[in-house]
Write a protein that holds these residues in place. Sequence first.
Motif, mmCIF file in Angstrom:
data_model
loop_
_atom_site.group_PDB
_atom_site.id
_atom_site.type_symbol
_atom_site.label_atom_id
_atom_site.label_comp_id
_atom_site.label_asym_id
_atom_site.label_seq_id
_atom_site.Cartn_x
_atom_site.Cartn_y
_atom_site.Cartn_z
ATOM 1 N N GLN A 128 -1.022 -2.837 61.566
ATOM 2 C CA GLN A 128 -1.409 -3.106 62.951
ATOM 3 C C GLN A 128 -0.228 -3.192 63.925
ATOM 4 N N ILE A 129 0.867 -2.486 63.612
ATOM 5 C CA ILE A 129 1.991 -2.384 64.543
ATOM 6 C C ILE A 129 1.783 -1.107 65.346
ATOM 7 N N ARG A 130 1.694 -1.246 66.645
ATOM 8 C CA ARG A 130 1.439 -0.083 67.504
ATOM 9 C C ARG A 130 2.708 0.740 67.695
ATOM 10 N N VAL A 131 2.554 2.054 67.685
ATOM 11 C CA VAL A 131 3.646 2.975 67.986
ATOM 12 C C VAL A 131 3.359 3.588 69.358
ATOM 13 N N LEU A 132 4.405 3.977 70.071
ATOM 14 C CA LEU A 132 4.224 4.447 71.444
ATOM 15 C C LEU A 132 3.947 5.945 71.554
ATOM 16 N N SER A 133 3.951 6.650 70.429
ATOM 17 C CA SER A 133 3.542 8.053 70.414
ATOM 18 C C SER A 133 2.853 8.303 69.080
ATOM 19 N N GLU A 134 2.023 9.296 69.030
ATOM 20 C CA GLU A 134 1.256 9.557 67.811
ATOM 21 C C GLU A 134 2.111 10.004 66.631
ATOM 22 N N GLU A 135 3.194 10.688 66.948
ATOM 23 C CA GLU A 135 4.088 11.142 65.881
ATOM 24 C C GLU A 135 5.534 11.056 66.339
ATOM 25 N N ALA A 136 6.436 11.153 65.386
ATOM 26 C CA ALA A 136 7.866 11.070 65.696
ATOM 27 C C ALA A 136 8.282 12.243 66.584
ATOM 28 N N GLN A 137 9.256 11.976 67.442
ATOM 29 C CA GLN A 137 9.854 13.005 68.290
ATOM 30 C C GLN A 137 11.328 13.103 67.919
ATOM 31 N N ILE A 138 11.964 14.166 68.324
ATOM 32 C CA ILE A 138 13.397 14.303 68.067
ATOM 33 C C ILE A 138 14.151 13.486 69.117
ATOM 34 N N GLY A 139 15.045 12.624 68.641
ATOM 35 C CA GLY A 139 15.787 11.734 69.525
ATOM 36 C C GLY A 139 17.160 12.273 69.885
ATOM 37 N N ALA A 140 17.974 11.413 70.465
ATOM 38 C CA ALA A 140 19.292 11.801 70.978
ATOM 39 C C ALA A 140 20.246 12.276 69.895
ATOM 40 N N HIS A 141 20.036 11.858 68.652
ATOM 41 C CA HIS A 141 20.906 12.284 67.550
ATOM 42 C C HIS A 141 20.358 13.503 66.804
ATOM 43 N N GLY A 142 19.283 14.094 67.344
ATOM 44 C CA GLY A 142 18.694 15.263 66.701
ATOM 45 C C GLY A 142 17.865 14.914 65.473
ATOM 46 N N LYS A 143 17.460 13.660 65.354
ATOM 47 C CA LYS A 143 16.678 13.191 64.200
ATOM 48 C C LYS A 143 15.353 12.635 64.691
ATOM 49 N N PRO A 144 14.336 12.598 63.819
ATOM 50 C CA PRO A 144 13.036 12.049 64.223
ATOM 51 C C PRO A 144 13.129 10.560 64.555
ATOM 52 N N VAL A 145 12.466 10.179 65.662
ATOM 53 C CA VAL A 145 12.421 8.781 66.089
ATOM 54 C C VAL A 145 10.996 8.411 66.480
ATOM 55 N N ILE A 146 10.722 7.116 66.441
ATOM 56 C CA ILE A 146 9.455 6.564 66.925
ATOM 57 C C ILE A 146 9.761 5.208 67.543
#
Length: 174
Positions: free
Chosen positions: A139-157
């Motif tokens: 029950q921890i909410r995430v702010l997007s449905e799936e990970a996006q690529i972040g500033a380091h070029g790696k998946p983030v959520i």
Amino acid sequence: MAASMRTLAAGFLSRLQAAAPLVRTLSISHPSAQKSPGSLWKLGRLNHVAIAVPDLEKAKSLYKEVLGAPVSETVPLPEHGVYTVFVELGNTKLELLHPLGDKSPVASFLQKNKAGGLHHVCIEVDNIAAAIADLKKKQIRVLSEEAQIGAHGKPVIFLHPKDCGGVLVELEEA
């Protein structure tokens, strides 16, 4: 009087020295730390602390010219609505965030916090997909449905601050 002060100081010092190894043991993050039972992912090290700044050039100058830290070039991340700069600190980084456009989440943060301030903390995980699935079950909410690529070029959520003690938490796959 002086002898009793030395005795008191010696007693204090010996208690402090006895406590120091325990404090160091508790504060060290061990790379071989076990995953929690039944978990398919592991929380890792602090990657960075992000600070929203109203004046990016002034903030860069503070860390580079005044404090002498290595500071990256400014990088626009239109998909996240920010300009980002990383300040290298040796054991971690600071990420300076400045809005890229009026719809930037950092722009709305700065409207509420005119002088800027702590925006989020980023912690590494070894398996972001497993972390997302597990946190949603908890029950921890995430702010997007799936990970996006972040500033380091790696998946983030990003995790909702209301579920994380009032702190916006970014998870980044290591």
